[in-house]
Design a protein around this motif. Structure first.
Motif, PDB file in Angstrom:
ATOM      1  N   UNK A  93       0.978  -1.249   0.089  1.00 48.41           N
ATOM      2  CA  UNK A  93       0.151   0.211  -0.076  1.00 48.41           C
ATOM      3  C   UNK A  93       0.668   1.273   0.045  1.00 48.41           C
ATOM      4  N   UNK A  94       1.887   1.222   0.724  1.00 45.64           N
ATOM      5  CA  UNK A  94       2.772   2.485   0.597  1.00 45.64           C
ATOM      6  C   UNK A  94       3.509   2.740  -0.545  1.00 45.64           C
ATOM      7  N   UNK A  95       3.486   1.557  -1.335  1.00 47.81           N
ATOM      8  CA  UNK A  95       4.018   2.204  -2.930  1.00 47.81           C
ATOM      9  C   UNK A  95       2.958   2.414  -3.691  1.00 47.81           C
ATOM     10  N   UNK A  96       1.780   2.488  -3.354  1.00 44.27           N
ATOM     11  CA  UNK A  96       0.532   2.951  -4.041  1.00 44.27           C
ATOM     12  C   UNK A  96      -0.298   1.851  -4.697  1.00 44.27           C
ATOM     13  N   UNK A  97      -0.044   0.568  -4.368  1.00 44.41           N
ATOM     14  CA  UNK A  97      -0.896  -0.335  -4.738  1.00 44.41           C
ATOM     15  C   UNK A  97      -2.022  -0.811  -4.206  1.00 44.41           C
ATOM     16  N   UNK A  98      -2.924  -1.216  -4.651  1.00 42.59           N
ATOM     17  CA  UNK A  98      -4.222  -1.565  -4.158  1.00 42.59           C
ATOM     18  C   UNK A  98      -4.424  -2.896  -4.196  1.00 42.59           C
ATOM     19  N   UNK A  99      -5.203  -3.644  -3.169  1.00 44.06           N
ATOM     20  CA  UNK A  99      -5.353  -4.966  -3.007  1.00 44.06           C
ATOM     21  C   UNK A  99      -6.570  -5.219  -3.983  1.00 44.06           C
ATOM     22  N   UNK A 100      -6.421  -6.263  -4.809  1.00 41.65           N
ATOM     23  CA  UNK A 100      -7.261  -6.603  -5.999  1.00 41.65           C
ATOM     24  C   UNK A 100      -8.287  -7.652  -5.535  1.00 41.65           C
ATOM     25  N   UNK A 101      -9.551  -7.575  -5.556  1.00 40.41           N
ATOM     26  CA  UNK A 101     -10.312  -8.651  -5.255  1.00 40.41           C
ATOM     27  C   UNK A 101     -10.871  -9.379  -6.212  1.00 40.41           C
ATOM     28  N   UNK A 102     -10.584  -9.172  -7.416  1.00 44.57           N
ATOM     29  CA  UNK A 102     -11.022 -10.078  -8.556  1.00 44.57           C
ATOM     30  C   UNK A 102     -10.768 -11.346  -8.783  1.00 44.57           C
ATOM     31  N   UNK A 103      -9.809 -11.786  -8.031  1.00 41.11           N
ATOM     32  CA  UNK A 103      -9.259 -13.332  -8.124  1.00 41.11           C
ATOM     33  C   UNK A 103      -9.437 -13.932  -6.892  1.00 41.11           C
ATOM     34  N   UNK A 104      -9.739 -15.225  -7.158  1.00 40.13           N
ATOM     35  CA  UNK A 104      -9.581 -16.371  -5.788  1.00 40.13           C
ATOM     36  C   UNK A 104      -8.599 -17.136  -6.182  1.00 40.13           C
ATOM     37  N   UNK A 105      -7.665 -17.441  -5.168  1.00 36.39           N
ATOM     38  CA  UNK A 105      -6.492 -18.247  -5.259  1.00 36.39           C
ATOM     39  C   UNK A 105      -6.754 -19.682  -4.774  1.00 36.39           C
ATOM     40  N   UNK A 106      -6.285 -20.687  -5.365  1.00 36.66           N
ATOM     41  CA  UNK A 106      -6.463 -22.146  -5.214  1.00 36.66           C
ATOM     42  C   UNK A 106      -5.057 -22.660  -5.202  1.00 36.66           C
ATOM     43  N   UNK A 107      -4.927 -23.894  -4.494  1.00 39.82           N
ATOM     44  CA  UNK A 107      -3.855 -24.590  -4.356  1.00 39.82           C
ATOM     45  C   UNK A 107      -4.115 -26.054  -4.168  1.00 39.82           C
ATOM     46  N   UNK A 108      -3.333 -26.829  -4.851  1.00 39.84           N
ATOM     47  CA  UNK A 108      -3.582 -28.347  -4.821  1.00 39.84           C
ATOM     48  C   UNK A 108      -2.284 -28.718  -4.251  1.00 39.84           C
ATOM     49  N   UNK A 109      -1.989 -28.921  -3.031  1.00 45.06           N
ATOM     50  CA  UNK A 109      -0.665 -29.469  -2.508  1.00 45.06           C
ATOM     51  C   UNK A 109      -0.912 -30.658  -1.829  1.00 45.06           C
ATOM     52  N   UNK A 110      -1.556 -31.685  -2.369  1.00 49.35           N
ATOM     53  CA  UNK A 110      -1.978 -32.829  -1.716  1.00 49.35           C
ATOM     54  C   UNK A 110      -0.928 -33.868  -2.173  1.00 49.35           C
ATOM     55  N   UNK A 111      -0.347 -33.537  -3.396  1.00 55.59           N
ATOM     56  CA  UNK A 111       0.752 -34.532  -3.852  1.00 55.59           C
ATOM     57  C   UNK A 111       0.059 -35.468  -4.755  1.00 55.59           C
ATOM     58  N   UNK A 112      -1.384 -35.363  -4.912  1.00 55.88           N
ATOM     59  CA  UNK A 112      -2.186 -36.501  -5.659  1.00 55.88           C
ATOM     60  C   UNK A 112      -2.315 -35.926  -7.171  1.00 55.88           C
ATOM     61  N   UNK A 113      -1.546 -34.979  -7.644  1.00 54.96           N
ATOM     62  CA  UNK A 113      -1.786 -34.626  -8.953  1.00 54.96           C
ATOM     63  C   UNK A 113      -0.803 -35.143  -9.762  1.00 54.96           C
TER      64      UNK A 113
END
Length: 159
Positions: free
Chosen positions: A139-159
């Motif tokens: 924020x101090x650098x002038x960047x705003x948080x972007x609410x347009x994406x949802x982050x997903x992760x598959x770290x189960x090792x089953x991929x």
């Protein structure tokens, strides 16, 4: 304290492997989850210097020549239309060097790399919701948080 920012070199692999362990501990990885050093060394070398490399990194070197920070990134395609983006995966500066402008310099360097790459239309990154310091820094650098994406992760090792 003076610090140098430069592209990672193969001789930096041990310092980067040590810093990655520090980053894991910063994010709360339990002791049992810390990757053994020999595996970490091999993976850092493969990621940055394999054929083809999976990523690139800028390193922060302190006055003593110790790796004390990094910005790790990759280019992603597609981004907007058929262009690509620079994705900043990790920005980390050791506690002893924080609040000295080094993070600002790293962000400036990363953005310059993106601007210099033909077809790169944006720089993107994420941070953890609990990391109030990082969110405040961006924020101090002038960047705003972007609410347009949802982050997903598959770290189960089953991929």
């Amino acid at each position: 304290m003076t610090a140098t920012i430069r592209p990672a070199e193969k001789s930096d692999v041990p310092g980067l492997a040590a810093l990655i362990e520090e980053i894991e501990r910063f994010y709360g990885t339990p002791e049992a989850g810390i990757q053994p050093l020999d595996e970490r060394l091999a993976q850092v070398e493969e990621a940055l210097f394999g054929s083809p490399p999976l990523a690139a990194a800028l390193v922060v070197e302190d006055e003593a020549g110790v790796i004390a920070g990094l910005a790790a990134y990759s280019f992603l395609w597609p981004s907007a239309g058929s262009s690509h983006s620079l994705f900043l995966k990790e920005l980390y500066v050791r506690e002893s060097l924080r609040r000295q402008g080094i993070g600002v310099r790293l962000m400036e360097e990363v953005r310059a790399i993106g601007r210099a790459r033909a077809g790169c239309t944006r720089v993107e990154w994420t941070t953890d919701r609990f990391n109030a310091d990082a969110r405040s820094f961006y924020r101090s650098l002038g960047f705003e948080e972007y609410d347009g994406k949802v982050f997903y992760r598959d770290d189960t090792g089953s991929f």
